[in-house]
Structure formats: C-alpha cells, structure tokens
Design a protein around this motif. Structure first.
Motif, PDB file in Angstrom:
ATOM      1  N   GLY A  35      -7.966 102.774  56.407  1.00 35.72           N
ATOM      2  CA  GLY A  35      -8.014 102.729  57.845  1.00 35.72           C
ATOM      3  C   GLY A  35      -9.034 103.665  58.456  1.00 35.72           C
ATOM      4  O   GLY A  35      -9.857 104.248  57.755  1.00 35.72           O
ATOM      5  N   VAL A  49      -6.654 102.554  63.362  1.00 39.23           N
ATOM      6  CA  VAL A  49      -6.165 101.326  62.751  1.00 39.23           C
ATOM      7  C   VAL A  49      -5.924 101.579  61.273  1.00 39.23           C
ATOM      8  O   VAL A  49      -6.656 102.326  60.637  1.00 39.23           O
ATOM      9  CB  VAL A  49      -7.152 100.155  62.946  1.00 39.23           C
ATOM     10  N   ILE A  51      -4.706  99.447  57.605  1.00 42.27           N
ATOM     11  CA  ILE A  51      -4.294  98.260  56.851  1.00 42.27           C
ATOM     12  C   ILE A  51      -3.385  98.735  55.736  1.00 42.27           C
ATOM     13  O   ILE A  51      -3.787  99.541  54.890  1.00 42.27           O
ATOM     14  CB  ILE A  51      -5.495  97.510  56.253  1.00 42.27           C
ATOM     15  N   ARG A  56      -0.800  94.197  56.156  1.00 40.31           N
ATOM     16  CA  ARG A  56      -0.521  94.216  57.591  1.00 40.31           C
ATOM     17  C   ARG A  56      -1.408  95.243  58.268  1.00 40.31           C
ATOM     18  O   ARG A  56      -1.553  96.367  57.795  1.00 40.31           O
ATOM     19  CB  ARG A  56       0.947  94.531  57.842  1.00 40.31           C
ATOM     20  N   THR A  57      -1.970  94.841  59.398  1.00 44.48           N
ATOM     21  CA  THR A  57      -2.856  95.708  60.166  1.00 44.48           C
ATOM     22  C   THR A  57      -2.129  96.247  61.388  1.00 44.48           C
ATOM     23  O   THR A  57      -1.480  95.484  62.111  1.00 44.48           O
ATOM     24  CB  THR A  57      -4.105  94.932  60.615  1.00 44.48           C
ATOM     25  N   THR A  58      -2.236  97.539  61.599  1.00 42.43           N
ATOM     26  CA  THR A  58      -1.605  98.182  62.743  1.00 42.43           C
ATOM     27  C   THR A  58      -2.663  98.932  63.532  1.00 42.43           C
ATOM     28  O   THR A  58      -3.336  99.812  62.991  1.00 42.43           O
ATOM     29  CB  THR A  58      -0.513  99.160  62.302  1.00 42.43           C
ATOM     30  N   SER A  68     -11.285  95.541  66.043  1.00 41.31           N
ATOM     31  CA  SER A  68     -10.988  94.742  64.862  1.00 41.31           C
ATOM     32  C   SER A  68     -11.430  95.519  63.629  1.00 41.31           C
ATOM     33  O   SER A  68     -12.322  96.367  63.698  1.00 41.31           O
ATOM     34  CB  SER A  68     -11.688  93.386  64.924  1.00 41.31           C
TER      35      SER A  68
END
Length: 126
Positions: A35, A49, A51, A56-58, A68
């Motif tokens: 991240g 961010v 992963i 799952r991406t937060t 993104s």
C-alpha cells in the motif's frame, strides 16, 4: 536485499492529478499486503490505500473516490493515482509492503515491520 523506490511526486495545483509509482527490487508485488502511506510535516503518518492479502483494497476516507491503486506484475510496480488533489494532500508519500498488521490505519502499523521506500514528495498548491 529488498528495495522499494517511489517516483512521480512533484508540485501540482489544486484540482490536478498525479501518478506515483513504486518499483521493487528483490521483492515481488503479488498476493501480499502492500500500500501507500503519507506523512506531512508535523503530522502523524497516515494510510492512503492498502491492498490486503485477500486482494481487498481499502482507501482512507480522505482519498476515497478520487484515488486508485494498480499493481503491474510485468513491471513489478505499484502505482497510486490521485485526482482532484487538495492542498491537504501535500505530504511525503511512501510505498510499503509486508507491513503488519495489514491495515490502512497507520497508527496500528508497526514501523519496524515490512519494507518501506524512501518516499516521494507531493506538494499541492491552492
């Protein structure tokens, strides 16, 4: 020896966009925790961010909807694209992998865990 090297930072006006890239050597971005974090002068490190190992991406609430993250397995890079930049996005941005725990809540992440880049500066002017 693992090295993460960030690039793509710079100065941009509010409302603009930036694409940050993190190139890894001695390490492969795959199904691991990875991240981006950031830290502004005088402030605590903040997660941008993450992963997770489950893919799952937060995103942090502060960047949700205008950011993104992309993993390019052929180039072994991790990219962060941010749009609609605000002055409060100004910070040093760090790429990280294998940190623990795998969370975007930076205050919980052990600073001695995982691999971290040296950072790339982002400055957003109003």
């Amino acid at each position: 020896q693992v090295q993460l090297v960030e690039s793509g930072g710079g100065s941009v006006q509010a409302g603009g966009s930036l694409r940050l890239s993190c190139a890894a050597s001695g390490y492969t971005f795959s199904s691991n925790c990875m991240g981006w974090f950031r830290q502004a002068p005088g402030k605590e490190r903040e997660g941008v961010v993450v992963i997770g190992r489950d893919g799952r991406t937060t995103f942090a609430d502060s960047v949700k909807g205008r950011s993104s993250i992309t993993v390019d397995s052929t180039k072994n890079t991790l990219a962060l694209e941010m749009n609609s930049l605000k002055p409060e996005d100004s910070a040093m941005y760090y790429c990280a992998a294998e940190f623990w725990p795998c969370t975007v809540v930076a205050g919980l992440v052990r600073s001695d865990s995982g691999y971290w880049g040296q950072g790339t500066q982002v400055t957003v002017s109003s």
